[in-house]
Write an enzyme that holds these catalytic residues in place. Structure first.
Site, PDB file in Angstrom:
ATOM      1  N   HIS A 271       0.815  -1.219   0.000  1.00 30.25           N
ATOM      2  CA  HIS A 271       0.000   0.000   0.000  1.00 30.25           C
ATOM      3  C   HIS A 271       0.847   1.268   0.000  1.00 30.25           C
ATOM      4  O   HIS A 271       0.505   2.245   0.666  1.00 30.25           O
ATOM      5  CB  HIS A 271      -0.933   0.011   1.219  1.00 30.25           C
ATOM      6  CG  HIS A 271      -2.034  -0.983   1.124  1.00 30.25           C
ATOM      7  ND1 HIS A 271      -3.229  -0.723   0.482  1.00 30.25           N
ATOM      8  CD2 HIS A 271      -2.132  -2.268   1.566  1.00 30.25           C
ATOM      9  CE1 HIS A 271      -4.007  -1.795   0.549  1.00 30.25           C
ATOM     10  NE2 HIS A 271      -3.370  -2.741   1.188  1.00 30.25           N
ATOM     11  N   ASP A 324      -0.834  -4.793   6.015  1.00 29.57           N
ATOM     12  CA  ASP A 324      -1.804  -5.713   5.413  1.00 29.57           C
ATOM     13  C   ASP A 324      -1.532  -5.917   3.929  1.00 29.57           C
ATOM     14  O   ASP A 324      -0.843  -5.127   3.295  1.00 29.57           O
ATOM     15  CB  ASP A 324      -3.223  -5.140   5.576  1.00 29.57           C
ATOM     16  CG  ASP A 324      -3.357  -3.769   4.935  1.00 29.57           C
ATOM     17  OD1 ASP A 324      -2.466  -2.932   5.154  1.00 29.57           O
ATOM     18  OD2 ASP A 324      -4.340  -3.532   4.204  1.00 29.57           O
ATOM     19  N   GLU A 325      -2.108  -6.985   3.396  1.00 27.02           N
ATOM     20  CA  GLU A 325      -2.136  -7.255   1.959  1.00 27.02           C
ATOM     21  C   GLU A 325      -0.780  -7.044   1.287  1.00 27.02           C
ATOM     22  O   GLU A 325      -0.653  -6.294   0.327  1.00 27.02           O
ATOM     23  CB  GLU A 325      -3.190  -6.361   1.282  1.00 27.02           C
ATOM     24  CG  GLU A 325      -4.603  -6.637   1.773  1.00 27.02           C
ATOM     25  CD  GLU A 325      -5.666  -5.839   1.021  1.00 27.02           C
ATOM     26  OE1 GLU A 325      -6.599  -6.469   0.517  1.00 27.02           O
ATOM     27  OE2 GLU A 325      -5.569  -4.603   0.953  1.00 27.02           O
ATOM     28  N   VAL A 326       0.232  -7.695   1.840  1.00 22.68           N
ATOM     29  CA  VAL A 326       1.571  -7.551   1.270  1.00 22.68           C
ATOM     30  C   VAL A 326       1.810  -8.661   0.243  1.00 22.68           C
ATOM     31  O   VAL A 326       1.850  -9.838   0.594  1.00 22.68           O
ATOM     32  CB  VAL A 326       2.643  -7.583   2.380  1.00 22.68           C
ATOM     33  CG1 VAL A 326       4.028  -7.426   1.772  1.00 22.68           C
ATOM     34  CG2 VAL A 326       2.385  -6.477   3.397  1.00 22.68           C
TER      35      VAL A 326
END
Ligand SMILES: *[C@@H]1O[C@H](CO)[C@@H](O)[C@H](O)[C@H]1NC(C)=O
Ligand SMILES: *[C@@H]1O[C@H](CO)[C@@H](O)[C@H](O)[C@H]1NC(C)=O
Ligand SMILES: *[C@@H]1O[C@H](CO)[C@@H](O)[C@H](O)[C@H]1NC(C)=O
Ligand SMILES: *[C@@H]1O[C@H](CO)[C@@H](O)[C@H](O)[C@H]1NC(C)=O
Length: 531
Positions: A271, A324-326
């Site tokens: 992100h 998150d969401e790596v």
């Protein structure tokens, strides 16, 4: 015999439930949102005198910063905003006139920090004893909550054309159930101008929310000025869609004077594509720009610079580091990063852990405790700093595991508390219980509270208010009101929430109707109270 006993017990249970439901309905008529810890009231009325004033006799708090005085001015504005109170006061019996609000704040300290005492006691006398309503609080921020409650006891009387306090005498004793009651805003997907953010902060105070989680930057844009690394905001959408450092300080101070802490976030290492617009070496490569380059020392220098700057304005105990969401593909696909991984004997999941823990240590070095999204816990929970608060979002059942591991948690499960999910109804927001399946009192204490999330992909200044309200209010009651006072069936509170929604409209907040999912338009002509 056993069958008979069970049957009798059932009848008794049903009876008790019926009585509770009746009680629920009568409580419902009180029209206070969120419902306080305890309330009692009478049947008479008083009127606010023309010069309704703040009296602070005997208070230890000197209000050098004017937080109390300003809060009282806003109370008067809230009371007067809906109608012109042009009644003739000499026609009202002086024994029915309330002269003002006597406020006693016990603590001289007005540092807003996580976990401060937000309790208050409010009483409004019966008629025949004209004088002052009385509000007592440990901190000035408890007193601000008392102002909000007082504002909801009052209404405009169309006969006398002055503001009335019906159902006196009142006694309200109140304190929040959870100390962390948050709302997330996202200024990366769409820029939100300062007045829009300030309006959101004002409306949060009406519902007694106390944390503005500011998801400032993300992949799409980097609107914030970082003095240590002045090219970072080259990643803004445009020159004007930016916040100066002073703008950010202004947001924090505006919120703080209303009892609301600001939780700043930088979401790393994923992100974060926008960071590399100004500093391309933060990308593994131009073609593979995310996550931030784990092999580059400069990445951690920049994080250190940002958090050093943050610590000058974001004074909340916590900073949010995302995590998150790596998707680590770019690390293995980019030769120089891959080489670095091999040299350091790390595979990509170990590098993800290394990155998150190193960022945590930087935050700790600046005096922060850390909030991280739940993937960090799900992947390497036992390695996280013990000062981590795990931010649940993927689904239910996570808080339970986090607190069992002895870490703290805030709850934002996306199926119930994501405001951008327009198909989630206020009833689902209301019924989302942060302590689900957590019965051990020591573990319950580790659930600090929760947060409703207003992700910005489809939201900007044109529709943010009606997407937040009234659903955020449903969660606000869940987070404020003692468990035993919460409705077991949301139908019991529909009328009271509709009343709060109309109150928001009266104060100029574009809260959407209750009927249907989020952000609906009114279905047909009709009273605000029935939409
Ligand atoms: C207000 O009421 C008093 C008492 O009834 C009356 O004498 C006075 O004229 C009224 N004032 C106005 C402005 O109507
Ligand atoms: C407004 O005030 C009048 C005069 O005191 C009172 O009779 C009436 O009940 C009040 N109206 C409402 C809606 O409370
Ligand atoms: C992860 O990133 C790579 C490289 O950018 C991309 O090709 C892939 O589709 C991504 N995977 C997911 C699940 O998004
Ligand atoms: C990375 O290495 C660890 C430790 O050897 C191992 O448990 C894990 O499965 C590996 N992960 C991947 C994605 O290869």
């Amino acid at each position: 015999m056993m069958g008979k006993i069970v049957w009798v017990l059932l009848v008794v249970l049903l009876f008790v439930q019926a009585v509770l439901a009746i009680d629920g309905v009568s409580v419902d008529r009180l029209n206070i949102w969120p419902m306080p810890h305890s309330v009692s009231h009478g049947r008479e009325s008083l009127f606010l005198s023309k010069d309704f004033e703040l009296n602070t006799e005997g208070t230890k708090y000197n209000d050098g910063s004017g937080i109390l005085k300003d809060g009282f001015s806003r109370l008067l504005e809230m009371l007067r905003v809906a109608h012109v109170a042009d009644g003739n006061f000499s026609k009202i019996d002086t024994s029915l006139l309330l002269q003002g609000l006597h406020v006693v704040v016990l603590s001289a300290d007005d540092q807003l920090q996580y976990g401060i005492d937000e309790s208050y006691k409010l009483s409004v006398p019966a008629s025949g004893k004209p004088g002052y309503a009385y509000l007592e609080a440990h901190t000035v921020y408890g007193a601000l909550h008392g102002f909000q409650t007082f504002s909801q006891l009052c209404l405009f009387n169309f006969t006398t054309r002055v503001i009335e306090v019906p159902m006196v005498p009142w006694t309200v004793i109140d304190q929040p159930r959870f100390s962390f009651r948050g709302l997330l805003i996202d200024t990366s997907r769409h820029y939100l101008p300062l007045p829009v953010i300030k309006n959101v902060i004002d409306s949060m105070a009406y519902a007694k929310l106390n944390v503005l989680h500011w998801h400032i930057v993300d992949t799409q844009s980097f609107p914030l000025e970082i003095p240590s690394y002045p090219k970072l905001w080259d990643g803004a959408y445009s020159v004007s869609e930016r916040y100066t450092f002073a703008d950010a300080a202004e947001i924090v101070s505006y919120a703080q004077r209303r009892g609301i802490n600001v939780l700043g976030e930088i979401d790393v290492p994923g992100h974060a594509r926008s960071w590399g617009i100004g500093y391309p070496s933060l990308w593994p490569s131009k073609d593979c720009p995310e996550p931030l380059d784990v092999s580059n020392e400069f990445t951690f220098k920049v994080i250190d610079g940002i958090l050093s700057d943050f610590s000058k304005i974001f004074k909340f105990k916590f900073v949010h580091l995302g995590g998150d969401e790596v998707n680590t593909s770019c690390w293995t696909l980019t030769p120089h990063v891959k080489k670095w991984l091999t040299k350091h004997h790390m595979n990509e999941s170990q590098a993800y852990q290394y990155f998150v823990l190193r960022a945590q240590n930087i935050a700790l070095s600046h005096g922060y405790e850390i909030v991280n999204w739940e993937e960090t816990f799900n992947n390497f929970g036992n390695k996280l700093s013990r000062k981590t608060v795990v931010h649940n979002w993927l689904g239910g059942g996570v808080a339970e595991k986090v607190v069992a591991a002895g870490l703290r948690c805030i709850v934002s499960n996306q199926d119930k508390w994501y405001l951008d999910h327009l198909d989630t109804t206020w009833q689902q927001f209301y019924m989302n219980e942060p302590l689900t399946d957590i019965t051990n009192p020591n573990q319950q204490k580790l659930v600090l509270g929760g947060e409703v999330c207003m992700w910005g992909e489809h939201i900007d200044g044109s529709d943010i208010e009606q997407t937040i309200w009234p659903r955020a209010a449903a969660a606000a009651e869940r987070l404020w009101t003692p468990y035993d006072n919460l409705a077991k069936d949301p139908r019991q509170v529909t009328g009271r929430l509709a009343h709060f929604r109309c109150l928001l409209n009266q104060r100029g907040v574009a809260a959407a109707p209750l009927g249907g999912p989020g952000r609906v338009a009114p279905e047909e002509p009709g009273s605000c109270y029935t939409q």
